[in-house]
Scaffold this active site. Structure first.
Site, PDB file in Angstrom:
ATOM      1  CD  GLU A 268      65.231  51.208  74.802  1.00  7.06           C
ATOM      2  OE1 GLU A 268      65.384  52.377  74.842  1.00  7.06           O
ATOM      3  OE2 GLU A 268      64.800  50.528  75.971  1.00  7.06           O
ATOM      4  CG  ASP A 409      58.038  57.660  60.716  1.00 10.20           C
ATOM      5  OD1 ASP A 409      57.722  58.984  60.589  1.00 10.20           O
ATOM      6  OD2 ASP A 409      59.116  57.043  60.616  1.00 10.20           O
ATOM      7  CD  GLU A 456      54.958  60.526  57.959  1.00 11.64           C
ATOM      8  OE1 GLU A 456      55.358  61.816  58.009  1.00 11.64           O
ATOM      9  OE2 GLU A 456      55.586  59.616  58.486  1.00 11.64           O
TER      10      GLU A 456
END
Length: 789
Positions: A268, A409, A456
């Site tokens: 969310e 990320d 990443e």
């Protein structure tokens, strides 16, 4: 709603219920929230998400472990729960009522915690959240997001900290218990595909990018001429841009040769329903709740609907033998930082309102740090509490939601230990720890669960590709840069050879080349068609292609001299190199058909139809000349022109890319978890690089390279010519009873053949081969070749 009651209240302080809000087998709901510095925690039950006061409230009991617990009866799935917290900076006062200042001492305590009982919070472990801070429905109530702030700013005559948010704040939704999904096949649920990392081809996409374009309603017609796509259904309008629609698209990705869908964040996030300016986040890289699927992607908007629909989507992929990965953002949150740099003013609605000092990194002055993320805050992974949150979230999405892997990320933030340095010692605060307990624990979790984890491996504070613990895969930015440079003629021969061969120097201590996730483009940057079509980013266009801010200025792109034929040729070059490289290939949504963003390299906030897969491109030899959407004047830049296609309704690029992915899947030679030797023969797979003469070794500056992929019973001869003139290559001897057949030729002359031939059907090749300028030729050794010649 039935009467809500406290159940066995005398047991709360000694209970061991897990963190979160959970239905119990015996009835009611248990609530467990970690807030160790809080002095009081109030649990409230709401009849609706917005515009109503609580109908019941209870004071939770604190255990020695810092967890506050309560057990409430009269609640079922769909109940809405809010929390209020008091602490040293705002101790409880019996005179307090919502909206008062009774008990207030300061906006933060000595450790930086921001307790404010006027600000309703949701449980960080909530399985769903009722709405986000950007919901358009706040305007219907006559207020805006400013109500969530603390501090002493005057708002309509009262300090901001006194504004009660009970009627406005997101509430945690109680979700029905899931069936046990802790192992393959339990309770009749489809087994995980169980693919090894080296077997995968990752397709990176957002939910709305995949099925949010109206053309997804015409898939059966648009794919009618494409062999293998017969089982792809039309996506009804009500399912476009939803988890349900993505699940229906599994046959498309299966037929295209993809093994794994990697979804942009679905946790969310803050986003308005209307997409109004300043309240959008198309990519979702601002996590509001780490356990809750984003409600905006659910066709079923009922409480519990997004969870059910997400699980059904994963089931559909598993039934097709495909995996689902999630892009996850644990480096920062959507709670933001200090408003206007004011230490007293924040807008916390969950983590920060319960335990700021446990979750967030702060300066010596208790300002939230955002140096590595650039997003107003970053999480503190010196804290065991923060580490537990991440691991619990991963377990939930893996065990209960069925997810097969995760891409992290800015994962380097998870490898830092802020408490190992003084708050103002920026040099040491930026240190990355390969053996960080969280990174090691995630790798252990992946091994136990049989899932994949991918980093990443960089952020604003550092670049750590190759430095993650054993068991982690990593996005290989070196691969991206080296391939972009070599295929535009830079002659960076050494780095190109290194990355195509699996980047041994950086990954040899981490299991094998399958830990290198190879990509030429990703969501944040040019997509592939734009990489070969623009010298610079083009982010200033009007809606629906812009405008957008940011985006790298260093793209290593080349517009191919403006030539459409060369652009198409270079697109095929990039696909061929990617699919033949050691490691795990990752492609981006729509690159298989030539999707363009008109040169926008940072459309993170553009949730527009122009950023989605327009499947009409598949049924056209001029894919970038199809309408963006019928009835509008918007237009794609026609950078690729018209392919020399066997038919006006055939996109040769689509046939080329999907055939290439399926070819990679068929050949274990191209799916290696170890490196080979430097000589032909033997039982390994060797990548042998030579100059076109087949004898001498490549030198730095060479723009022309020969590659022999040598396996015991499978051989590929790859001839790469990134020069301006045709070049003659020596083709290796095929061997007794064998012959080389043309498999791929990216040159323009082969467009009517879609630049790829079924194995065993291409022209038999012998002797020197002339490879056109700016093209790649691939020959495959065929044991039936001589008989058919």
């Amino acid at each position: 709603m039935t009467s809500v009651t406290a159940l066995d209240e005398h047991t709360w302080a000694d209970a061991t219920w897990p963190l979160g809000t959970h239905l119990t087998d015996g009835g009611g709901v248990t609530i467990a929230v970690y807030a160790p510095a809080a002095t009081r925690l109030q649990v409230e039950v709401y009849p609706q998400a917005l515009g109503a006061d609580a109908v019941a409230s209870f004071t939770a009991a604190r255990d020695e472990d810092g967890v506050w617990r309560a057990h409430l009866g009269g609640l079922d799935a769909g109940a809405l729960i809010g929390l209020r917290a008091w602490g040293p900076n705002w101790p409880y006062d019996e005179a307090w009522v919502p909206g008062s200042e009774a008990g207030f001492l300061a906006d933060l305590d000595a450790d930086g915690n921001r307790f404010n009982p006027n600000k309703v919070l949701f449980d960080p472990y909530s399985r769903e959240v009722s709405h986000t801070l950007f919901t358009d429905r706040l305007a219907d109530l006559g207020i805006d997001g400013g109500v969530f702030g603390t501090g002493g700013d005057d708002v309509d005559g009262v300090p901001r900290r006194q504004i009660d948010t009970g009627r406005y704040a997101p509430k945690g939704v109680v979700v029905a218990k899931n069936r046990d999904q802790g192992g393959p096949g339990i309770d009749g649920r489809p087994n995980r595909p169980g693919l090894r990392a080296e077997q995968t081809i990752i397709y990176e996409a957002g939910v709305d990018q995949l099925t949010g374009h109206p053309s997804s309603a015409r898939l059966t017609d648009l794919l009618a001429g494409e062999p293998g796509f017969e089982d792809v259904p039309d996506i009804p309008a009500e399912y476009q841009g939803t988890y349900k629609g993505v699940g229906m698209l599994a046959p498309y990705l299966k037929a295209a040769g993809v093994t794994t869908l990697e979804l942009l964040p679905v946790h969310e996030t803050n986003a308005s329903e209307s997409g109004r300016a300043g309240a959008t986040n198309s990519w979702g890289y601002m996590t509001l709740a780490f356990f809750a699927p984003s409600r905006r992607y659910a066709s079923d908007q009922s409480w519990g609907g997004p969870t059910r629909e997400f699980r059904e989507m994963v089931d559909a992929f598993h039934a097709a033998g495909l995996e689902v990965y999630l892009d996850v953002v644990y480096n920062h949150t959507a709670e933001g930082g200090n408003w206007n740099g004011d230490v007293a003013t924040t807008g916390f609605t969950s983590l920060g309102g319960l335990a700021t000092a446990e979750y967030y990194q702060m300066t010596v002055d208790k300002i939230l740090v955002d140096g590595a993320t650039g997003t107003a805050n970053q999480l503190n992974y010196s804290s065991e509490t923060a580490r537990t949150l991440v691991l619990d979230s991963l377990r939930y999405w893996s065990d209960q939601m069925g997810v097969d892997g995760f891409r992290f990320d800015l994962a380097t933030v998870l490898g830092r230990l802020p408490e190992e340095a003084a708050p103002d010692d920026w040099g040491n605060l930026k240190r990355f720890f390969t053996d960080h307990p969280l990174l090691v624990a995630i790798a252990d979790l992946a091994r136990e669960r049989g899932i994949k984890v991918i980093a990443e491996a960089w952020d604003l504070w550092g670049y750590e590709v190759g430095n993650f613990p054993r068991g982690w895969g990593e996005w290989n930015g070196r691969y991206r840069d080296a391939v972009r440079r070599f295929t535009k003629g830079d002659g960076n021969t050494g780095s190109f050879i290194d990355v195509v061969n699996g980047d041994y120097h950086h990954f040899q201590d981490n299991d094998g080349p399958q830990r290198s996730v190879n990509f030429v483009v990703a969501h944040d940057g040019f997509n592939l068609a734009d990489l070969v079509s623009y010298q610079e980013k083009n982010n200033g266009e009007a809606w629906p292609f812009g405008p957008s801010d940011g985006g790298s200025d260093d793209n290593l792109s080349w517009d191919s001299g403006g030539g459409q034929v060369l652009r198409r040729q270079r697109l095929r070059n990039l696909w061929a190199v990617l699919m033949l490289s050691r490691g795990v290939p990752m492609v981006v949504v729509g690159d298989e058909m030539g999707r363009t963003q008109n040169g926008n390299n940072n459309p993170w906030a553009l949730g527009s139809v122009a950023m989605r897969n327009n499947y009409a491109m598949i049924a056209s030899s001029q894919p970038q000349n199809v309408p963006v959407v019928e009835g509008e004047d918007w237009a794609y830049h026609d950078n690729l022109g018209e392919f020399d296609s066997p038919s006006a309704s055939v996109n040769p690029l689509f046939r080329f890319t999907t055939a290439l992915m399926r070819m990679r899947q068929r050949h274990p030679t191209l799916q290696q978890a170890r490196w080979g030797g430097v000589e032909p023969g033997g039982d390994d797979v060797s990548y042998l690089f030579r100059r076109p003469d087949g004898e001498s070794s490549p030198q730095e500056g060479d723009r022309v390279v020969s590659l022999l992929i040598d396996a015991p019973d499978d051989h590929f001869a790859v001839m790469l010519n990134m020069d301006d003139e045709p070049v003659e290559f020596a083709l290796p001897e095929a061997g007794r009873g064998l012959a080389w057949r043309r498999l791929v030729d990216t040159a323009a002359w082969a467009e009517p053949e879609c630049n790829i031939w079924d194995e065993g059907t291409g022209e038999v090749l012998a002797g020197p081969q002339v490879v056109h300028a700016w093209s790649v030729m691939i020959a495959h050794r065929d044991p039936a070749g001589l008989a058919d010649a």
